[in-house]
Scaffold this active site. Structure first.
Site, short mmCIF file in Angstrom:
data_model
loop_
_atom_site.label_atom_id
_atom_site.label_comp_id
_atom_site.label_asym_id
_atom_site.label_seq_id
_atom_site.Cartn_x
_atom_site.Cartn_y
_atom_site.Cartn_z
N HIS A 92 -20.59 8.63 1.70
CA HIS A 92 -20.53 7.50 2.29
C HIS A 92 -22.81 6.86 2.30
O HIS A 92 -22.87 8.00 2.46
CB HIS A 92 -20.33 7.06 3.65
N ARG B 207 1.58 -1.31 -0.13
CA ARG B 207 0.26 0.13 -0.06
C ARG B 207 1.12 1.32 0.62
O ARG B 207 0.88 2.46 -0.60
CB ARG B 207 -0.94 0.18 1.14
N ILE C 174 -8.87 1.82 1.56
CA ILE C 174 -8.74 2.93 2.24
C ILE C 174 -7.19 3.28 2.32
O ILE C 174 -6.46 3.09 2.11
CB ILE C 174 -8.42 1.84 4.06
#
Length: 191
Positions: free
Chosen positions: A108, A64, A91
Site C-alpha cells: 500500500h 462478488r 476488497i
C-alpha cells in the site's frame, strides 16, 4: 525452500514485473498472475515474462461470491503458498481471506493506518503531509487494515509535484516489496 506464489493485479503491473524479475533472489516462484480487468497491462507483462495468467473480469459476474468462487477454484488447481497483491483493486471477502489466513500479502502506498484506500498517494499529497511511505501488510477483510509487516518512509520536499512524489513512492515499492517478501519467506519476519 522456494515459495510458490500467485500475484494479483488490476492495472499496469509494474510491481508484478518487479517481483517476477527479483523472484530468484526473493526465494519464490511466480506460478501465475490473476487479473480482474481484461485490458490490464499486467497481462502484456505476463506474456513477455512467460508467466501464465487468468482473467476474472468482475463485470462478468453477478456477485462478488461468484467472482471469488471462480478464483478460489483456479487456486485450488495450483499448489500455492502465498497470494501476493500488487495493485489488485478489489476488497476480498472474509470468506476468501479466511481460506488463506496470513498467506495474502498486500502493498500500500502510504504509511498505514493513514490514507487507506485506492487514492492514497493523491490523498497524502493533497493533505500536505511531509512524510509518507509504503506499507507491506497481511490482508484481512477490511480496507488496508491488516497487520503491518513492514513500512518505509520518505520525505515530500517543499514544492514537490504530485508526479514526482508518486514516482518516489513507486521506487520505494520496488525496493521494499521484494526485500520484505525475502525476509518473510526466510522466516526473518513473523508469520
Amino acid at each position: 525452500m522456494t515459495k510458490r506464489v500467485v500475484i494479483f493485479a488490476s492495472g499496469g503491473g509494474s510491481n508484478f514485473e518487479n517481483l517476477v524479475r527479483n523472484s530468484n533472489d526473493i526465494g519464490m516462484e511466480v506460478i501465475g498472475l490473476i487479473v480482474d480487468k481484461p485490458n490490464a497491462f499486467a497481462i502484456n507483462r505476463a506474456e513477455q515474462l512467460k508467466i501464465p495468467y487468468s482473467i476474472f473480469d468482475r463485470k462478468e459476474y453477478k456477485s462478488r461470491q461468484d467472482f471469488e468462487s471462480d478464483i478460489l477454484e483456479k487456486l485450488s488447481e495450483m499448489d500455492v503458498d502465498y497470494l501476493i497483491l500488487a495493485g489488485f483493486m478489489r476488497i476480498l471477502s472474509t470468506e476468501f481471506v479466511d481460506k488463506y489466513d496470513r498467506k495474502i500479502i498486500n502493498i500500500h502506498p502510504s504509511l498505514l493506518p493513514a490514507f487507506r484506500g485506492a487514492t492514497a498517494i493523491y490523498d497524502a499529497y493533497m493533505y500536505g503531509v511531509k512524510v509518507s511511505g509504503v506499507t507491506i501488510h497481511y490482508v484481512d477483510s477490511g480496507v488496508d487494515t491488516g497487520e503491518i509487516i513492514a513500512q518505509k518512509s520518505l520525505y515530500i520536499e517543499d514544492g514537490e509535484s504530485l508526479d514526482s512524489f508518486e514516482e518516489k513512492i513507486h521506487q520505494l515499492e520496488y525496493d521494499l516489496y521484494p526485500a520484505t517478501l525475502k525476509k518473510l519467506f526466510k522466516g526473518d519476519v513473523r508469520e
